[in-house]
Write a protein that holds these residues in place. Structure first.
Motif, mmCIF file in Angstrom:
data_model
loop_
_atom_site.group_PDB
_atom_site.id
_atom_site.type_symbol
_atom_site.label_atom_id
_atom_site.label_comp_id
_atom_site.label_asym_id
_atom_site.label_seq_id
_atom_site.Cartn_x
_atom_site.Cartn_y
_atom_site.Cartn_z
ATOM 1 N N LEU A 1 0.799 -1.224 0.000
ATOM 2 C CA LEU A 1 0.000 0.000 0.000
ATOM 3 C C LEU A 1 0.831 1.273 0.000
ATOM 4 C CD1 LEU A 1 -2.673 -1.093 2.637
ATOM 5 C CD2 LEU A 1 -2.861 -1.177 0.150
ATOM 6 N N THR A 2 2.147 1.150 0.037
ATOM 7 C CA THR A 2 2.999 2.333 0.134
ATOM 8 C C THR A 2 3.884 2.551 -1.086
ATOM 9 O OG1 THR A 2 4.634 1.014 1.356
ATOM 10 C CG2 THR A 2 3.038 2.281 2.656
ATOM 11 N N MET B 1 -1.594 0.163 -6.644
ATOM 12 C CA MET B 1 -2.554 -0.086 -7.727
ATOM 13 C C MET B 1 -2.871 -1.570 -7.840
ATOM 14 S SD MET B 1 -4.540 0.988 -10.096
ATOM 15 C CE MET B 1 -4.118 2.706 -10.456
ATOM 16 N N ALA B 2 -1.843 -2.421 -7.710
ATOM 17 C CA ALA B 2 -2.079 -3.865 -7.778
ATOM 18 C C ALA B 2 -2.977 -4.330 -6.642
ATOM 19 C CB ALA B 2 -0.744 -4.612 -7.737
ATOM 20 N N ASP C 1 -0.550 10.524 -6.237
ATOM 21 C CA ASP C 1 -1.849 10.407 -6.909
ATOM 22 C C ASP C 1 -1.929 9.111 -7.702
ATOM 23 O OD1 ASP C 1 -2.874 12.858 -6.017
ATOM 24 O OD2 ASP C 1 -1.817 13.952 -7.599
ATOM 25 N N SER C 2 -1.149 8.105 -7.322
ATOM 26 C CA SER C 2 -1.024 6.892 -8.139
ATOM 27 C C SER C 2 -2.306 6.072 -8.175
ATOM 28 C CB SER C 2 0.135 6.027 -7.625
ATOM 29 O OG SER C 2 -0.089 5.650 -6.272
ATOM 30 N N THR C 3 -3.169 6.187 -7.181
ATOM 31 C CA THR C 3 -4.435 5.432 -7.182
ATOM 32 C C THR C 3 -5.643 6.347 -7.076
ATOM 33 O OG1 THR C 3 -4.286 5.114 -4.777
ATOM 34 C CG2 THR C 3 -3.368 3.367 -6.174
ATOM 35 N N ARG C 4 -5.466 7.617 -7.345
ATOM 36 C CA ARG C 4 -6.592 8.552 -7.290
ATOM 37 C C ARG C 4 -7.450 8.371 -8.539
ATOM 38 N NH1 ARG C 4 -6.878 12.196 -3.728
ATOM 39 N NH2 ARG C 4 -4.601 12.119 -3.448
ATOM 40 N N THR C 5 -8.748 8.162 -8.333
ATOM 41 C CA THR C 5 -9.665 7.913 -9.447
ATOM 42 C C THR C 5 -10.556 9.130 -9.677
ATOM 43 O OG1 THR C 5 -11.344 6.937 -7.999
ATOM 44 C CG2 THR C 5 -9.681 5.451 -8.929
ATOM 45 N N VAL C 6 -11.322 9.080 -10.755
ATOM 46 C CA VAL C 6 -12.157 10.219 -11.134
ATOM 47 C C VAL C 6 -13.225 10.471 -10.079
ATOM 48 C CG1 VAL C 6 -13.718 11.134 -12.873
ATOM 49 C CG2 VAL C 6 -11.721 9.811 -13.572
ATOM 50 N N VAL C 7 -13.864 9.435 -9.589
ATOM 51 C CA VAL C 7 -14.920 9.625 -8.593
ATOM 52 C C VAL C 7 -14.338 10.187 -7.302
ATOM 53 C CG1 VAL C 7 -16.744 8.478 -7.284
ATOM 54 C CG2 VAL C 7 -16.292 7.798 -9.637
ATOM 55 N N MET C 8 -13.114 9.813 -6.954
ATOM 56 C CA MET C 8 -12.462 10.405 -5.792
ATOM 57 C C MET C 8 -12.256 11.900 -5.986
ATOM 58 S SD MET C 8 -9.601 7.628 -4.543
ATOM 59 C CE MET C 8 -9.053 8.783 -3.292
ATOM 60 N N LEU D 1 -6.650 -6.101 -6.976
ATOM 61 C CA LEU D 1 -6.918 -7.424 -6.413
ATOM 62 C C LEU D 1 -8.133 -7.404 -5.485
ATOM 63 C CD1 LEU D 1 -3.297 -8.676 -5.606
ATOM 64 C CD2 LEU D 1 -4.811 -9.474 -7.435
ATOM 65 N N VAL D 2 -8.214 -6.394 -4.630
ATOM 66 C CA VAL D 2 -9.352 -6.299 -3.710
ATOM 67 C C VAL D 2 -10.643 -6.086 -4.487
ATOM 68 C CG1 VAL D 2 -10.366 -4.937 -1.843
ATOM 69 C CG2 VAL D 2 -7.923 -5.477 -1.816
ATOM 70 N N TYR D 3 -10.607 -5.236 -5.503
ATOM 71 C CA TYR D 3 -11.802 -4.968 -6.313
ATOM 72 C C TYR D 3 -12.256 -6.225 -7.047
ATOM 73 C CZ TYR D 3 -14.752 -2.938 -9.947
ATOM 74 O OH TYR D 3 -15.799 -2.664 -10.800
ATOM 75 N N VAL D 4 -11.315 -6.915 -7.673
ATOM 76 C CA VAL D 4 -11.671 -8.123 -8.424
ATOM 77 C C VAL D 4 -12.211 -9.197 -7.495
ATOM 78 C CG1 VAL D 4 -10.728 -10.009 -9.823
ATOM 79 C CG2 VAL D 4 -10.100 -7.641 -10.323
ATOM 80 N N TRP D 5 -11.592 -9.347 -6.321
ATOM 81 C CA TRP D 5 -12.062 -10.358 -5.372
ATOM 82 C C TRP D 5 -13.524 -10.139 -5.000
ATOM 83 C CZ3 TRP D 5 -13.800 -10.097 -0.260
ATOM 84 C CH2 TRP D 5 -13.925 -11.339 0.378
#
Length: 317
Positions: free
Chosen positions: A174-175, A181-182, A266-273, A186-190
């Motif tokens: 996470l750091t 991103m990985a 900002d490596s995992t910042r998404t549009v909805v965020m 993984l959490v989303y797909v699970w």
């Protein structure tokens, strides 16, 4: 003397028999009225909770508004601000990357598991697998992400403890940019693959067994059978699963927000965020609405492209 029968005089006040087509037409009008009554709640819900918010967002994107002061007309200034904001552009890049990787992995995992479960196994065991794979989908994405945040913790997480048993150094799940991103993927797909899994199981059950038997007689077995027989017949289900998967992936929020809060950097910042932060943390509702409109246009464009490509790659029985 001949008796002549005088025809009875028909009184104008006497009730006239209904015309031949009057009763079917009345029944048809009644059926249409009943159908309209049943559809009314759904139509009202779509208008109130979908159409009105979309129109409201488009209108609000043309104004500056911070909730406290009165809105002021801005025209296309909010859109110019969006295209000049590097954080917004990075969020669109991250969202597109997440969509491609997450949906591809989700469909692959769901398809492999569906083919495996649909094979030769007891019916009760098949039901157990179906329930187990679908169960994460009914849980809250935020609660799952909280648990996963502890599991993937670099210092005391269970995942790194298991990795350490085979002599691998602790992984910064996470750091680090790639690790974060990985982990989010993984959490989303699970959590999400259970929906595609059920779709594929239903699609596999609709394929006639005679087709597989004929393919086996022609020498198509194992991966070759699934590649040349199963996948073409399953292509309509693949289309539905990919459309739903892409729409959901483009709107991802809970997993990156809880796991990494958009970081590191900002490596995992998404549009909805970005929409959430711009609207509810910075009180720039006009700019947030502009980002939402652009995301809506992106979703519509990608969906239209999928249906366009389906004319060539989707085969209906």
């Amino acid at each position: 003397m001949t008796n002549t029968q005088i025809p009875p005089v028909r009184s104008e006040l006497a009730p006239q028999p209904p015309a031949a087509g009057a009763r079917p037409r009345a029944r048809e009008r009644g059926t249409r009225l009943l159908a309209a009554l049943f559809l009314a709640p759904t139509i009202v819900g779509i208008v109130v909770f979908t159409v009105v918010p979309i129109v409201g967002s488009v209108v609000l994107s043309l104004f500056h508004w911070n909730v406290i002061d009165d809105p002021s007309f801005a025209g296309a200034a909010n859109y110019g601000e969006v295209f000049g904001d590097s954080t917004v552009l990075v969020s669109f890049r991250n969202t597109l990357l997440f969509m491609v990787l997450a949906v591809a992995l989700q469909l692959l995992v769901a398809l492999v598991l569906a083919i495996t479960v649909n094979g030769r196994m007891p019916r009760w065991l098949r039901s157990v697998f179906r329930s187990a794979f679908f169960f994460p989908l009914v849980l809250s994405a935020a609660s799952i992400s909280v648990v996963m945040k502890y599991l993937f913790n670099q210092d005391f997480g269970v995942v790194n403890w298991l990795v350490g048993l085979v002599g691998i150094a602790p992984v910064p799940w996470l750091t680090s940019e790639n690790g974060a991103m990985a982990t989010v993927i993984l959490v989303y797909v699970w959590q999400q693959f259970g929906f595609s899994f059920l779709l594929f199981v239903g699609g596999l059950n609709n394929i006639p067994k005679e087709i597989h038997e004929a393919a086996a007689l022609d020498g198509a077995t194992g991966p070759r059978k699934h590649l040349h027989v199963t996948l073409p017949l399953l292509s309509p289900t693949l289309l539905v699963a990919s459309v739903v998967g892409i729409i959901n992936a483009l709107q991802v929020f809970e997993q990156p927000y809880v796991l990494t809060n958009g970081g590191p950097g900002d490596s995992t910042r998404t549009v909805v965020m970005v929409i959430y932060e711009t609207a509810f943390e910075q009180l720039r509702f006009g700019t947030a609405s502009a980002v939402g409109v652009l995301l809506f246009v992106l979703i519509m464009a990608v969906t239209a492209l999928q249906f366009r490509l389906s004319r060539r790659f989707v085969h209906y029985q």
